[in-house]
Design a protein around this motif. Structure first.
Motif, PDB file in Angstrom:
ATOM      1  N   ASP A 162       0.749  -1.126  -0.130  1.00 20.47           N
ATOM      2  CA  ASP A 162      -0.050   0.009  -0.030  1.00 20.47           C
ATOM      3  C   ASP A 162       0.864   0.977  -0.074  1.00 20.47           C
ATOM      4  O   ASP A 162       1.441   1.670   1.101  1.00 20.47           O
ATOM      5  N   LEU A 163       1.154   1.885  -1.350  1.00 19.50           N
ATOM      6  CA  LEU A 163       2.016   3.223  -1.228  1.00 19.50           C
ATOM      7  C   LEU A 163       1.444   4.020  -0.613  1.00 19.50           C
ATOM      8  O   LEU A 163       2.138   5.468  -0.363  1.00 19.50           O
ATOM      9  N   ALA A 164       0.088   4.017  -0.118  1.00 22.83           N
ATOM     10  CA  ALA A 164      -0.479   5.400   0.636  1.00 22.83           C
ATOM     11  C   ALA A 164      -0.100   5.146   2.162  1.00 22.83           C
ATOM     12  O   ALA A 164      -0.602   5.959   2.865  1.00 22.83           O
ATOM     13  N   SER A 165       0.366   3.942   2.509  1.00 19.08           N
ATOM     14  CA  SER A 165       0.583   3.929   3.945  1.00 19.08           C
ATOM     15  C   SER A 165       1.642   4.971   4.601  1.00 19.08           C
ATOM     16  O   SER A 165       2.515   4.916   3.981  1.00 19.08           O
ATOM     17  N   PRO A 166       1.265   5.397   5.886  1.00 23.03           N
ATOM     18  CA  PRO A 166       2.347   6.157   6.306  1.00 23.03           C
ATOM     19  C   PRO A 166       3.573   5.633   6.752  1.00 23.03           C
ATOM     20  O   PRO A 166       4.662   6.310   7.065  1.00 23.03           O
ATOM     21  N   ARG A 167       3.604   4.112   6.663  1.00 24.41           N
ATOM     22  CA  ARG A 167       5.102   3.500   6.708  1.00 24.41           C
ATOM     23  C   ARG A 167       5.910   3.619   5.621  1.00 24.41           C
ATOM     24  O   ARG A 167       7.146   3.116   5.838  1.00 24.41           O
ATOM     25  N   ILE A 168       5.655   3.932   4.575  1.00 29.00           N
ATOM     26  CA  ILE A 168       6.617   4.065   3.449  1.00 29.00           C
ATOM     27  C   ILE A 168       7.252   5.389   3.445  1.00 29.00           C
ATOM     28  O   ILE A 168       6.808   6.377   3.733  1.00 29.00           O
ATOM     29  N   ALA A 169       8.573   5.127   3.390  1.00 29.03           N
ATOM     30  CA  ALA A 169       9.610   6.192   3.487  1.00 29.03           C
ATOM     31  C   ALA A 169      10.756   5.724   2.416  1.00 29.03           C
ATOM     32  O   ALA A 169      11.014   4.804   1.999  1.00 29.03           O
TER      33      ALA A 169
END
Length: 238
Positions: free
Chosen positions: A111-118
């Protein structure tokens, strides 16, 4: 809004995942899905509840983290304060691609919208050569375990319905400061009906692998007083 795409080494080589735990990163939830093959570990820390849709006839099991929407009493100082993290939380922001009922090959979706993506911090998914990192290998393994548990859970939930082993659950909690909370809309295992099953039925449940998770779900409710104590400590600390 979610943005689910198939994980791809070329497109996502530079992605990193933040592994700390906080409400801002998506951990602020009252419950999370769990599957029977992890009940033994889940029951060590969390109450296990069930939600039943009578119209569709389906059942889902949930690990309980709090008493109201968005509340997770296990979040403390960017960490998850429990011995075990349910798989459905542990694998975020990943999920399994393909129809849930399918037993064929599955693909890893992110899920590229997740806030975990950095991009500048966190754990890498691929190394400089585009090979999966040990972290991604672990995620793929856990996705497989979760998928297997989901496939197996259909028989377990069907048995709960077949033997009418679920009863509605209402929890009224009065905190030390006098505040009252009421939880409705959930089910738990009906212990009286479970004890009343005959030997042949218990034997069938045992052969099908359902008896152990049944007892683990019953045992998990012993965690309710500890969860209430967590809530009281949170309220007292402001």
């Amino acid at each position: 809004m979610s943005d689910h795409v198939l994980l791809n080494a070329e497109a996502h080589r530079d992605l990193r995942i933040r592994r700390e735990r906080s409400a801002e990163l998506g951990d602020g939830v009252m419950t999370a899905m769990t599957v029977p093959n992890e009940f033994r570990r889940v029951q060590a820390d969390y109450p296990i509840l069930f939600r039943r849709n009578h119209e569709r006839g389906d059942v889902v099991a949930l690990a309980m983290f709090g008493f109201e929407s968005g509340e997770n009493l296990f979040l403390q100082d960017d960490r998850w304060d429990a011995r075990y993290l349910p798989l459905s939380m542990d694998i975020q922001p990943f999920l399994i691609g393909g129809a849930p009922e399918s037993e064929g090959d599955k693909q890893v979706v992110i899920d590229l919208a997740s806030p975990r993506i950095a991009e500048g911090e966190g754990v890498r998914l691929f190394d400089q050569d585009g090979r999966p990192t040990p972290y991604l290998d672990t995620i793929v393994e856990r996705l497989g375990v979760l998928d297997a548990g989901y496939q197996e859970s259909r028989g377990f939930f069907a048995a709960l319905v077949r033997y009418d082993l679920l009863e509605p659950f209402t929890l009224d909690v009065t905190l030390d400061d006098g505040a009252a909370h009421r939880m409705v809309g959930f089910h738990i295992i009906d212990e009286d009906k479970l004890r009343g099953l005959d030997a042949a039925t218990l034997g069938d449940l045992n052969r099908e692998g359902h008896l152990l998770p049944l007892f683990m779900a019953v045992a998990s409710l012993a965690n309710l007083p500890a969860l209430i104590a967590r809530k009281n400590r949170q309220v007292a600390s402001g």
